[in-house]
Structure formats: structure tokens, C-alpha cells
Scaffold this motif. Structure first.
Motif, PDB file in Angstrom:
ATOM      1  N   GLY A  61      -3.657   8.523   1.030  1.00  0.00           N
ATOM      2  CA  GLY A  61      -2.403   8.788   1.931  1.00  0.00           C
ATOM      3  C   GLY A  61      -0.198   8.918   1.021  1.00  0.00           C
ATOM      4  O   GLY A  61      -0.515   8.840   0.155  1.00  0.00           O
TER       5      GLY A  61
ATOM      6  N   ASP B 262       2.484   8.589   2.163  1.00  0.00           N
ATOM      7  CA  ASP B 262       4.008   7.710   3.039  1.00  0.00           C
ATOM      8  C   ASP B 262       4.323   6.437   1.399  1.00  0.00           C
ATOM      9  O   ASP B 262       3.431   6.563   1.440  1.00  0.00           O
ATOM     10  CB  ASP B 262       4.128   7.172   3.900  1.00  0.00           C
TER      11      ASP B 262
ATOM     12  N   SER C 171       4.914   2.441   4.922  1.00  0.00           N
ATOM     13  CA  SER C 171       5.455   3.084   6.644  1.00  0.00           C
ATOM     14  C   SER C 171       4.883   4.265   7.147  1.00  0.00           C
ATOM     15  O   SER C 171       5.188   4.693   8.715  1.00  0.00           O
ATOM     16  CB  SER C 171       7.080   3.734   5.633  1.00  0.00           C
ATOM     17  N   ASP C 172       3.355   4.338   7.133  1.00  0.00           N
ATOM     18  CA  ASP C 172       3.171   5.037   7.937  1.00  0.00           C
ATOM     19  C   ASP C 172       1.698   4.377   8.826  1.00  0.00           C
ATOM     20  O   ASP C 172       1.140   5.256   9.211  1.00  0.00           O
ATOM     21  CB  ASP C 172       2.394   6.230   7.227  1.00  0.00           C
ATOM     22  N   ARG C 173       2.427   3.095   8.913  1.00  0.00           N
ATOM     23  CA  ARG C 173       2.255   2.453  10.403  1.00  0.00           C
ATOM     24  C   ARG C 173       0.652   1.646   9.888  1.00  0.00           C
ATOM     25  O   ARG C 173      -0.036   1.025  10.404  1.00  0.00           O
ATOM     26  CB  ARG C 173       2.407   2.885  11.007  1.00  0.00           C
ATOM     27  N   ASN C 174       0.032   1.836   8.529  1.00  0.00           N
ATOM     28  CA  ASN C 174      -0.981   1.155   8.423  1.00  0.00           C
ATOM     29  C   ASN C 174      -0.717   0.574   6.778  1.00  0.00           C
ATOM     30  O   ASN C 174       0.322   0.127   6.440  1.00  0.00           O
ATOM     31  CB  ASN C 174      -1.341   2.114   7.639  1.00  0.00           C
TER      32      ASN C 174
ATOM     33  N   LYS D  56      -8.358   0.891   5.892  1.00  0.00           N
ATOM     34  CA  LYS D  56      -7.604   0.771   5.917  1.00  0.00           C
ATOM     35  C   LYS D  56      -7.117   0.538   8.330  1.00  0.00           C
ATOM     36  O   LYS D  56      -8.064   1.260   8.497  1.00  0.00           O
ATOM     37  CB  LYS D  56      -7.042   2.709   6.053  1.00  0.00           C
TER      38      LYS D  56
ATOM     39  N   ILE E 166      -4.646   1.417  11.060  1.00  0.00           N
ATOM     40  CA  ILE E 166      -3.620   2.095  11.536  1.00  0.00           C
ATOM     41  C   ILE E 166      -3.321   1.101  13.102  1.00  0.00           C
ATOM     42  O   ILE E 166      -4.220   0.591  14.134  1.00  0.00           O
ATOM     43  CB  ILE E 166      -3.626   3.179  11.437  1.00  0.00           C
TER      44      ILE E 166
ATOM     45  N   ARG F  64       4.608   0.392  12.827  1.00  0.00           N
ATOM     46  CA  ARG F  64       5.162  -0.170  11.446  1.00  0.00           C
ATOM     47  C   ARG F  64       5.136  -1.328  11.003  1.00  0.00           C
ATOM     48  O   ARG F  64       5.745  -2.042  11.432  1.00  0.00           O
ATOM     49  CB  ARG F  64       6.237   0.824  10.202  1.00  0.00           C
TER      50      ARG F  64
END
Lengths: 758, 445
Positions: B195, B197, B217-220, B234, B236, B240
Motif C-alpha cells: 500500500g 499510505d 493510516s489507510d485503516r489497516n 493485512k 482492514i 484507523r
């Protein structure tokens, strides 16, 4: 698109398979394997090249194979090299030599297969490959993590966890190391050291000296076991004899002791005889001992009736028969002991016997003369026996026996007597015990049985006393043979055996009808059995006893019958409930009868009325009460016998508001208690808490106290152990594989990472 | 005649030393000690009351920072030493026994984003907003020496977090990507991305040390394997995750502090459903740290409170707050499992007891026995309403209290709405989703 996906899947499968092959290895090294190929030998390379070239033959190849060039341009006949010349290798050229030899059929086949194969698939795009890699890595990691499952589970369920987990290593050196390094310096120390080392005192753990070890080795296990068993047996025997001796010592009967003494003497004599036969020297020694005893006796005045006691007895002898007897016994003993023992040879026996007679007779005469009491039965018997001995002497075969015990018949008789007497004692003892048992059983057993029991015992006692009397008679008359008495005793015993079950039944209480019936049956059978000894008819005392028993049994039976009659009268009504009968009239009659019975049975109590009354009370109690606030004497005259006026009462009476209608208002047969104890409810658990599955389970845990008031110290400690124990001031480190017995990988993570970079 | 005498064994009634308590023979006949349950109930009630009376968890406040405390780190070898980094780039080392700052370093310009100690305790690493990673000696500089880092690595991007390996001389930083560094080199030995982010924090697994977890910070939340140099999986979530913390006793368990006021405990092998959702905070959870025994963890929240959760419970057992404590940014549980430190916005580090009513210092054996007994009693009668009422009672600041009420109303409304929707739509079209599954959006392989 689909084809590409298929390819990807196939490639993934291949990679998965690869990873599975490598599972045992710490990490997959497929990135490495490609680079390692370069170091292979020449032959392999050539083979590779050949294959590549073969692969390139297919016209559909979309990309060009990277060609490898070699340093040398030489083309030898052994190497297949396509470089330089630019000419292509044709499969037919290769196959030419193959055609000739049939042994290369396998190769041919392979080649044909290669020919038929299509082009290699497209490689996957980067993302796909990465995904596959991730998946494999994840599977691998979760596999390595799953080894922690049992430990985690164990720790979660553990009663107590003590942190920090790792054990602290003690710094103390084992004591043997300290010893070995130490050396004696002063002379005293040296001396002590030498002493210690002479014994080879062990320093290390198995605390056995070499000597002890050797001794341990010397005795095998089986031997030791046998020895132990022997010792055990000996000990058991010893304790048994000790107990027996103690018991015998407690017996107060003089007669018994006398008999025992005689028995002993006889036994000694027999032994002596045997000894004489087997080992004459030892026997002579024994004789010498006896002789010595005789000498001692002659020297002493012990049994000569010259002591204080004897003199007092002599004074009393005039009036007391016992005293006289005692004195006589003393003298007899003296005589016994002072009698000269003579070992006689067989030829000399007769003469010696005669001499003895001469010796014996005057003594007896003397004694008789001394006390001048011809009516003494003891003396009489003695005389008789002596006379008998005189008569029988010539008939006896010559024996090397001590003359004192020569009267064999005389000895036999008391022997038999002794046995009988012993048995009698046994019987008496058992009888006494039984009577005790009876007394114990009295409160439990029924009245009748108790009575019969006591009667039985009494009759037994009577029988015994009678028998004793009889025996005395017999002994005086010496008419009944010993065999007869034994028979009698046996009979006695069998009679006792028959009585025993009756005694055993007593402690059981009959509670149910079945029990009673059982008892009745038993009684009946016993009654049947009992006549047997009567038929034999050797004891008249039993008869009345039996007769008393028999009518009682009958009475019992009658009672039982009565009970059964009662049952039979009831039974039809019970049946009528289960089986509907055709004849209604009968039924009606029965019903009426039953109702009557019920009415009779419950004549006193009216249940319905009671219930109504109860309900009324409950309703009254639940109604809110009026509050009367009248104070007598206020605003009017007061005093004894004066009541506040009705007006005033009305004024100060606070009427209670009508409560909500009762829940059981319309339910005539039910009382619903609407009062719930609020104060108690505040302290009660309303719903079953989570881990419990049943309210009883929860109640049980609550009801078992854990405090030291109700538990022992140890139990209290066990019950109150905390779940987690930590030491203050100690750092708790994360759990390690070594802590729980797993071996962690020896390679550091960093080195692994460096070896396969991305 | 044998005379039989009554005799007693002196061991039964003579005490060994003068200081021993007199032996009291006890008769355990249950008829002599009636009313077991009511008596124990009263004892339990008293114990619970006393527990609340003595619940004074706040121990000390360490002040000295001139800006909000952004990160905390504990010393691996010394219990008394704690390191803290502030938002003005200052790093302070504290002595807890003296409750004083023993060293101050101006480490970075701008925030000190992350701080971690080396496993041996001789040095520590800091990362800051100035794109540098600095290694410092734990001991202060000698007389006349200047305060200088041992090494300084200048990176290309901002580093937002750092963690040290538990055994090897390696550390991991995060920012645009997760980098793993050898201490001896100035460039990372491997960097892993998944990713695009920025990544908030990275944490090494303390047991299986090659594992890392990071949250972006891309909620994962992304897990990595350091040895194979590859990300693993990963997950999600719907908001966050600020940070994660691994359980020090259970290798595959970690807890994530999420912006949606909740904490999620995951089993690393099954990321699609969290093992437990811990919900009590009323604002974003900023930090989480495990108790060294692995039975509990502490979480710091933006709602100006810290809470202690048992690992297997979804509700907290304790909440700590003071009037002066503002948004709590970082928290850590000391290595002896007795104390909790938290650093907050208003420049203070606070020291709390992990068990509010615990008596500090050495306990006599009788005292300890009494304590154990009381603990057991409280546990036994915990379901009784009177006792639970007292044991669960906590004072909360009005802001938190009202927030809780508000959120309860909101949650109830949401639930009701869902129920209504389910009621008025085709059966099966609005499925029932459990609380655990609700917050996980997807698991990416």
C-alpha cells in the motif's frame, strides 16, 4: 483472462509444493537455488544447453532464449555448441544415432514427448507472485506459531502462574567441589581428614560408603525378600505366642494351672525320652541338671513346712481342709524334688523298681501317719494310684524313664481330662461372649427374641454345670471312657452351631412387611430344624426350651396370617382401580366401602375447610391495616374501664387505602403469596452468572466456605492461592521458547534476513 | 498395675520461638461454626468496601517536559528507569524511585516520534520529525563531553515510529515503508511496503521475534515476517488503528488501539474475526501496552483517561483519570507488572498503581494471607448485587460520564433501527452481524 488465471493457479500450486518440500528447512531458499546453478559442473551445463536448444526447436516460442557463450571458440566433437557457426541443431541429426541402438528407447520416448509439448506459460505478474509469496509465508508463520497453542492453553487454564517464568540459577557451588578443593593444614585437621578418608565416607549424593555398597551387592534381592519374609513370620509368631501367654496368665483357675503344669511335665518327660534315645550324652546332662535341682532342694528348707506361712497353716490345719491340703502339697513337692533320679539299665530295671517301691511306700505311710487323716480324698487317690502302679508295674515293658512318672495310665487319664476341661473353658468363654452380645442386641431385638435368647443362654449354662457335675462323677468313678466325653463335646458343639443363626438375626429391626415375612419364614425353618437334637435325645434340658420356642413361633405365624388377612381385605379395592370390572354393582359396593374406609380414616380432619381458613387468613394478613391513633384520656375522662368514645375513635382512625386486588382472587383452590422479601432480595443473585450452567452448581460453590474458620490451614491456603503471583522488583520478561522446553532457532533473525534480501 | 496417664505431645502446644503466635487448637466441627455463607458474605462485602476505600492509584506525577509527552519507553534491565520523548524534540530519562529526571537530551527538531531501548539496555534509539534516526548511550556523557548521539542516520522520509528487535542488533522504523536496519549500517537491510499510505507504528513480536506488526493510516494492520522479508497479511478495520501491542505471553495475540473508541484483540492466524472487542473508551484510543504477565493491558485514550482491560473481557476493570490529565498520548506498563505510566498532552508523566487498592511494600505473611482470602471472597461473591454495586462503582469526570450516556443512547438507537429494518424487510435480507465481525472490513492475503 481465464487462461492467465489458470496459469497463475498452476504456478502457485507449484510454488506451494516447493514450499512443502522445504518445510523441514528453516527457510525456503528458492531465490538462492537459481544463482547456485552457475557453479555446477560442465556436463550438466551442456545437458542444460541441449535441453534449451531442444526447447527452442519449437517454432511457437515467443521470446528468444538467452544464449550462453563460452570462452573458447573451439568446437570439439564431444561438445555440442551452437555458437560461432550459427547453424541450428536439428532433432533428426540427434536422433540418427539413436535409431541404431534399441537401448536408447527411453531417450527416444522423452524426445518425442518434448517434441509434442507446447510452449512454456507466461510468468505471473509481480503482484500475483507477491501474493503467493505472502500466502506461503503466512502459512509457514502460522504453523510455527501454532506450536505455542498448548502452552498458551495451559497458561490460560493454570490454577496459578508464578512470574517471572524463568528459574533463577543458584550460584552456590556443590559441596563436593568445596571439599575437594579444601586441604588440611594443621596436624589435627590432617588426623581428622585421615580418619574420614579411611572410611571412605562418601561426599556425593548416594550416601553409601563403599562397604555398604559391597554389602548391598552381596545380598541379592530374592534373598533379602526371603529373609524379610522369614523375619516377618517369626515376628508374627512371637507376637501370637506372647498374646497367648498373656491370656493364659490371666486365667485364675487353679485347676487349669495344675493341669497345664502336669501337661508340661509330661511333655518334658516325653522330650527327655526322645533325647535319651537320640542323644544320651545330652540326656545325661539334663539328668545332672535335675540332680542338681534335687540337691538344692535337699539343702533348702523351702518345702519342708518350716516357714512362717507353713507354721500358720499348721495351726489352721486342724479346722481348715484347704490349709491341710496346701501343706500336704508342699510336702509332696518336696518329696518329688528330693526323689533320687536313677537312670536304669534294662537289666537292672526290676531290682531298682523294687527298691523304689520300698522307698515310695514308707513315704506315703509317713505322710498319712503325719496327718492321720484317712478320709483325705487326695491321699486316698494317691494311695490308689500307687497301688495301681504296684499292680501294673510287672506288666509294663521296661522303659528308660524317670521313675517318678512311671505310671503311664495315670498320666493318660489326666491328659484326656485336661483336654476336656480346656474345651469346657473354651465353651464357657464363648458362652459369656454370646451373653454379652445378647445384652448388646437387647434394645434392637424384639422382646420375644430377647426372652428366648436369655432362656437359651440360661439353659446352656445349666447344661454346662450339669455336665461338669457329671464329669466329676465320672472322674471319681472312672467309668466313662475319654472317647465318650469327646463325643459328647462334639454333640454339644453341633448344638451350638445350630443355635448361632438365631442369635445373629437379632440386631436387625423388622420395619417393613416383607421383613416380617422373612423373619417368619426363618422362624419356621428353625422350628423345623430344632427338633433334630431332641430326636437324638441326649439332653433333656433342651426340650422345655424347644417347647417354649415352638409356641412362640406359632404365635408369630398367627400374627402374620392376621396381617395378610388385612391385606387381602384391602386388595380388591386396589385392583378395582386398575382393572375395570363388568359388574358395576360390585364396584359400587366396593366404592362405597372404600369411601367409608376413607371417611373412617380421615374422620378428624376436614382438609378443604382448613384450606379455606388458611386462605382467609392469608388474605386478611395481606390487607393493609387501619391505623388507630386514639389516645385515651385526651379531651375526656380517662381511667380503668373507660374506653374512648366512638366519635373520637372514628375521628382518629386512619383508614388504610384499599390495596390492589389479590392475584388469587378468582382462583379458589390457590393461595398466591404476594409478599416478596425485599430486604432479602437485595442480597440475592437474580440471574445465573455466566460460567455456571445450573443454579445448583452455583449454589454449591457459594455454600463451600473458603475461610480458615471452616477449613484447615492447608486447605485454606490451597483455596486462597492467587491466580497470578509476581515478585516485587523482578522484571518479567516475555515468554521464551527455552522456558517452556522448545528449542528456538539457532540462527538469528538478522542473519536470515541478510541472507535473503529483497 | 499399669497406670495409664493422659499425655500431650509438646509439639502440639509449645511454640518454637517466643515470637511465634500461640497455637490455638481448633475444632472444625461444622456445627460449631454455623452460618458459613452469611458470614462469608459479610466478609466479602467488607472486603469490597475496604477495597474501594483504599483505592488510591495515583502515585506520582513527573513534570519537566515543556511540551506534550509523545512517547514512552521502559528500560529492559532497570525497573526504575523510564525514557520519554516530547513534542518539542526533548528526550528525558527519569528515575522512578527518586521521581526525578536524571538526564535531558534535545534529541530532535520537532516531535520525537518514537523511542525504543536496545535489548541490553546500554543504548536507545529515537526517531523524529527531522527525518533522522539517532542512537544514544543510556549513560550520560562524561565530564566535559558534549551530549551527542552515538549514530545518526539521515533518512529520505519522515519516520513515525521505531521498535527494536528483542534479541538481535536490528531495529525497525516506519514511515512511508517499514524498514529493517542493521545497527551497523546506515541503510536498511530490507524495506517492506504494502500500500501507499504512511505507517503509524511498528512493533516487534517479543516471542517469535521475526514477526512485526504495523498499522497504517489507510485503516489497516499489516503483519510482516522479517526473515522472509515479506508482508504476511493485512486486515482492514473500519477506522484507523493508532498502534498495536503484542501479548508477551501468547505469541500470536496482539491488541490494536483503534480510532473508533475500541480496542481489538486479534489472533494473528485468524484475522477475520477479532478474539475480543474491548469497548469502554469514549474517544479515540491512542496507545496500548500489555501487562508483562499477559493477562491484562492498559489503554490510553483521547478522552483523558486510561483504562485497564482484562484480556478476556470486553469491559474494563479500572479507569484512571485526574482533573489535570489531558489527552493521554502514550502509556506503558512497567516490567514488574505493578505500575502504569502514562504521558499526556499537558507535559506530565503520571505513575499509577496497576491495582488501585494494592498495598505497596513488603507484606507480612498474615497480611498476605488475609489479602488472598479477601481477593478470593470478592471473586466468589462478585455476582451478588450489593457487592457488584460497590465493586463496580467508579467516579468519572462529567465529560466522560455524559459522553458514555450519549453513546449509549446512540448505540441503542442504532440497534433499534437495525431491528426495525430487519423487521420490515424480507427475512434474511438484513443479516445479524456479531459485534466482533462488524468492525473488520476485509482481510487481504
Amino acid at each position: 483472462m481465464q487462461a492467465a488465471e489458470m496459469n497463475a493457479i498452476r504456478a502457485a500450486e507449484g510454488l506451494l509444493a516447493l514450499s512443502q518440500q522445504e518445510e523441514l528447512v528453516d527457510l525456503p531458499n528458492y531465490p538462492m537455488s537459481a544463482s547456485e546453478d552457475e557453479g555446477d559442473s560442465d556436463g550438466e551445463r551442456k545437458h542444460q544447453k541441449l535441453l534449451e536448444s531442444i526447447g527452442s526447436l519449437n517454432g511457437k516460442n515467443r521470446w528468444k532464449l538467452a544464449e550462453r557463450s563460452e570462452a573458447s571458440l573451439k568446437v570439439s566433437e564431444f561438445n555440442v555448441s551452437s555458437e560461432g557457426s550459427g547453424e541450428k541443431l536439428v532433432l533428426s541429426d540427434l536422433l540418427e544415432p539413436v535409431k541404431t541402438s534399441s537401448s536408447l528407447a527411453a531417450v527416444k520416448k522423452q524426445l518425442s514427448r518434448v517434441k509434442s509439448k507446447k510452449a512454456v506459460e507466461l510468468p505471473l505478474d509481480k503482484e500475483e507472485v507477491e501474493r503467493i509469496h505472502r500466502e506461503i509465508a503466512f502459512n509457514k508463520t502460522s504453523q510455527t506459531l501454532s506450536k505455542w497453542d498448548p502452552i498458551v492453553l495451559k497458561n490460560r487454564q493454570a490454577e496459578q502462574l508464578v512470574f517471572p517464568l524463568e528459574k533463577e540459577q543458584s550460584d552456590s557451588v556443590p559441596i563436593e567441589h568445596v571439599f575437594s578443593s579444601w586441604k588440611p593444614r594443621t596436624p589435627l585437621e590432617q588426623e581428622v581428614f585421615n580418619l574420614l578418608h579411611k572410611n571412605k565416607q562418601p561426599v556425593t549424593d548416594p550416601l553409601l560408603t563403599p562397604m555398604e555398597k559391597a554389602s548391598l551387592k552381596a545380598m541379592s534381592l530374592e534373598e533379602a525378600k526371603m529373609r524379610r519374609a522369614e523375619l516377618q513370620r517369626a515376628r508374627a509368631l512371637q507376637s501370637y505366642y506372647e498374646a497367648r501367654a498373656r491370656r493364659e496368665k490371666k486365667i485364675k483357675s487353679k485347676k487349669y494351672h495344675k493341669i497345664v503344669k502336669k501337661g508340661k511335665a509330661k511333655k518334658a518327660l516325653k522330650e527327655f525320652e526322645q533325647l535319651w534315645k537320640v542323644n544320651p550324652v545330652a540326656a545325661i546332662k539334663e539328668l545332672e541338671k535335675i540332680e542338681k535341682a534335687r540337691m538344692m532342694e535337699r539343702m533348702s528348707l523351702k518345702h519342708q513346712n518350716s516357714g512362717k506361712w507353713a507354721k500358720s497353716k499348721a495351726i489352721m490345719a486342724k479346722y481348715d481342709l484347704e490349709a491341710r491340703q496346701a501343706m500336704q502339697e508342699q510336702l509332696a513337692k518336696n518329696k518329688e524334688l528330693t526323689q533320687k533320679l536313677q537312670v536304669v539299665s534294662e537289666s537292672e530295671e526290676e531290682e531298682k523298681g523294687a527298691e523304689e517301691e520300698e522307698l515310695l511306700v514308707p513315704d506315703v505311710v509317713n505322710e498319712v501317719q503325719m496327718f492321720a487323716d484317712g478320709s483325705n480324698p487326695w491321699m486316698l487317690r494317691n494311695c490308689n494310684s500307687d497301688a495301681k502302679g504296684e499292680i501294673q508295674k510287672p506288666e509294663q515293658p521296661p522303659e528308660p524313664v524317670v521313675q517318678e512318672f512311671s505310671e503311664s495310665e495315670e498320666d493318660e487319664r489326666p491328659g484326656a481330662e485336661e483336654e476336656i476341661l480346656l474345651q469346657e473353658f473354651e465353651e464357657r468363654r464363648s458362652l459369656r461372649k454370646r451373653s454379652e452380645l445378647n445384652q448388646n442386641a437387647e434394645p434392637v431385638g424384639s422382646q420375644e427374641t430377647k426372652d428366648s435368647g436369655t432362656q437359651e443362654v440360661l439353659s446352656e449354662l445349666k447344661a454346662l454345670t450339669q455336665k461338669l457335675k457329671q464329669k466329676k462323677h465320672q472322674s471319681s468313678k472312672q467309668k466313662v471312657s475319654s472317647g465318650g466325653t469327646i463325643l459328647q463335646v462334639q454333640r454339644e458343639e453341633c448344638a451350638l452351631e445350630e443355635e448361632e443363626p438365631l442369635l445373629l438375626q437379632r440386631p436387625e429391626r423388622a420395619q417393613t412387611l416383607e421383613d416380617l415375612e422373612d423373619i417368619a419364614h426363618e422362624k419356621y425353618s428353625q422350628n423345623k430344624e430344632l427338633p433334630r437334637p431332641v430326636l437324638k435325645g441326649d439332653r433333656t434340658e433342651r426340650n422345655p426350651n424347644n417347647q417354649t420356642d415352638a409356641p412362640k413361633g406359632k404365635k408369630k405365624k398367627e400374627q402374620m396370617i392376621d396381617l395378610q388377612n388385612l391385606l387381602t381385605t384391602k386388595s380388591p379395592s386396589v385392583k378395582s382401580l386398575a382393572v375395570p370390572t363388568a359388574i358395576e354393582e360390585l364396584e359400587d359396593e366396593e366404592e362405597k366401602h372404600q369411601k367409608q374406609i376413607i371417611k373412617e380414616a380421615f374422620a378428624g380432619d376436614d382438609v378443604i375447610k382448613d384450606f379455606l381458613k388458611e386462605k382467609k387468613e392469608a388474605v386478611e394478613a395481606s390487607k393493609p391495616k387501619d391505623v388507630d391513633l386514639t389516645l385515651p384520656g385526651w379531651g375526656e375522662w380517662g381511667g380503668i374501664g373507660l374506653k374512648p368514645s366512638a366519635k373520637k375513635r372514628r375521628r382518629f382512625l386512619i383508614k388504610a387505602p384499599k390495596g390492589p386486588p389479590r392475584k388469587d382472587k378468582n382462583l379458589p383452590n390457590v393461595i398466591i403469596n404476594e409478599k416478596r422479601n425485599i430486604h432479602a432480595a437485595a442480597h440475592q443473585v437474580r440471574v445465573l452468572p455466566y460460567p455456571f450452567t445450573h443454579h445448583k452448581q452455583f449454589e454449591r460453590t457459594i455454600q463451600t466456605p473458603i475461610g480458615s474458620t471452616w477449613n484447615t490451614q492447608r486447605a485454606f491456603q490451597k483455596l486462597t492461592t492467587p491466580r497470578v503471583v509476581t515478585k516485587p522488583g523482578h522484571i518479567i520478561k516475555p515468554i521464551k521458547a527455552e522456558d517452556v522446553g522448545y528449542s528456538s532457532s539457532s540462527r538469528s533473525d538478522l542473519s536470515v534476513t541478510q541472507s535473503n534480501p529483497k | 498395675m499399669k497406670v495409664k496417664m493422659l499425655s500431650r505431645n509438646p509439639d502440639n502446644y509449645v511454640r518454637e520461638t517466643k515470637l511465634d503466635l500461640q497455637r490455638v487448637p481448633r475444632n472444625y466441627d461444622p456445627t460449631l461454626h454455623p452460618f458459613e455463607v452469611p458470614r462469608e458474605y459479610v466478609r466479602a462485602l467488607n472486603a469490597t468496601k475496604l477495597e474501594r476505600v483504599f483505592a488510591k492509584p495515583f502515585l506520582a506525577s513527573l513534570d519537566g517536559h515543556r511540551d506534550g509527552v509523545n512517547c514512552l519507553a521502559k528500560h529492559p534491565k532497570s525497573l526504575a528507569t523510564v525514557l520519554s520523548g516530547a513534542c518539542d524534540g526533548e528526550v528525558r530519562i527519569w528515575n522512578l524511585t527518586k521521581r526525578k529526571c536524571i538526564r535531558t537530551i534535545q534529541a530532535h527538531e520537532g516531535f520525537v516520534r518514537g523511542i525504543c531501548t536496545r535489548f541490553c539496555g546500554t543504548s536507545f534509539f529515537t526517531v523524529g520529525d527531522d527525518k533522522t534516526v539517532k542512537q544514544w548511550k543510556m549513560d550520560g556523557p562524561g565530564y566535559g563531553e558534549e551530549e551527542e548521539p552515538l549514530h545518526t542516520i539521515l533518512g529520505k522520509t519522515v519516520y513515525t515510529g521505531i521498535d527494536h528487535h528483542w534479541k538481535d542488533p536490528a531495529f525497525a522504523t516506519c514511515g512511508q515503508q517499514v524498514d529493517i536496519w542493521d545497527e551497523q549500517r546506515t541503510s536498511p537491510i530490507c524495506s517492506m511496503t504494502w500500500g501507499f499510505d504512511s505507517i503509524n507504528s511498528v512493533k516487534f513480536n517479543p516471542i517469535e521475534t521475526f514477526l512485526l506488526g504495523s498499522c497504517a493510516s489507510d485503516r489497516n494492520i499489516v503483519l510482516y515476517d522479517m526473515r522472509q522479508a515479506t508482508p504476511l497479511k493485512k486486515v482492514i478495520l473500519d477506522m484507523r488503528t493508532n498502534t498495536i501491542c503484542w501479548n508477551p505471553m501468547e505469541a500470536f495475540i496482539f491488541t490494536a488501539a483503534n480510532e473508533d473508541y475500541n480496542l481489538y484483540t486479534f489472533d494473528m492466524r485468524a484475522l477475520d474475526t477479532p478474539v475480543m472487542v474491548h469497548m469502554d473508551h469514549v474517544s479515540a484510543v491512542l496507545d496500548v501496552d500489555y501487562c508483562p504477565t499477559g493477562k491484562e493491558f492498559v489503554s490510553a485514550s483521547f478522552d483523558k483517561s486510561i483504562r485497564i482491560f482484562p484480556v478476556d473481557k470486553s469491559r474494563s476493570r479500572e479507569v484512571y483519570h485526574t482533573r489535570r490529565m489531558q489527552h493521554v498520548i502514550c502509556v506503558c506498563w512497567t516490567a514488574d507488572s505493578r505500575y502504569i505510566m502514562c504521558g499526556s498532552d499537558e507535559m506530565n508523566i503520571r505513575l499509577w498503581k496497576a491495582h488501585a487498592s494494592e498495598k505497596l511494600g513488603v507484606l507480612a505473611s498474615r497480611e498476605r494471607a488475609a489479602q488472598d482470602y479477601n481477593r478470593k471472597l470478592k471473586e466468589k461473591f462478585q455476582h451478588y448485587p450489593q457487592i457488584r454495586r460497590i465493586a463496580c462503582h467508579r467516579h468519572l469526570p462529567k465529560s466522560i460520564y455524559s459522553q458514555i450516556q450519549e453513546q449509549r443512547v446512540m448505540r441503542e438507537a442504532r440497534r433499534r433501527k437495525e431491528l426495525n429494518r430487519r423487521k420490515h424487510s424480507k427475512p434474511g435480507s438484513v443479516p445479524v452481524v456479531s459485534e466482533r465481525k462488524k468492525h473488520v472490513l476485509a482481510v487481504v492475503k
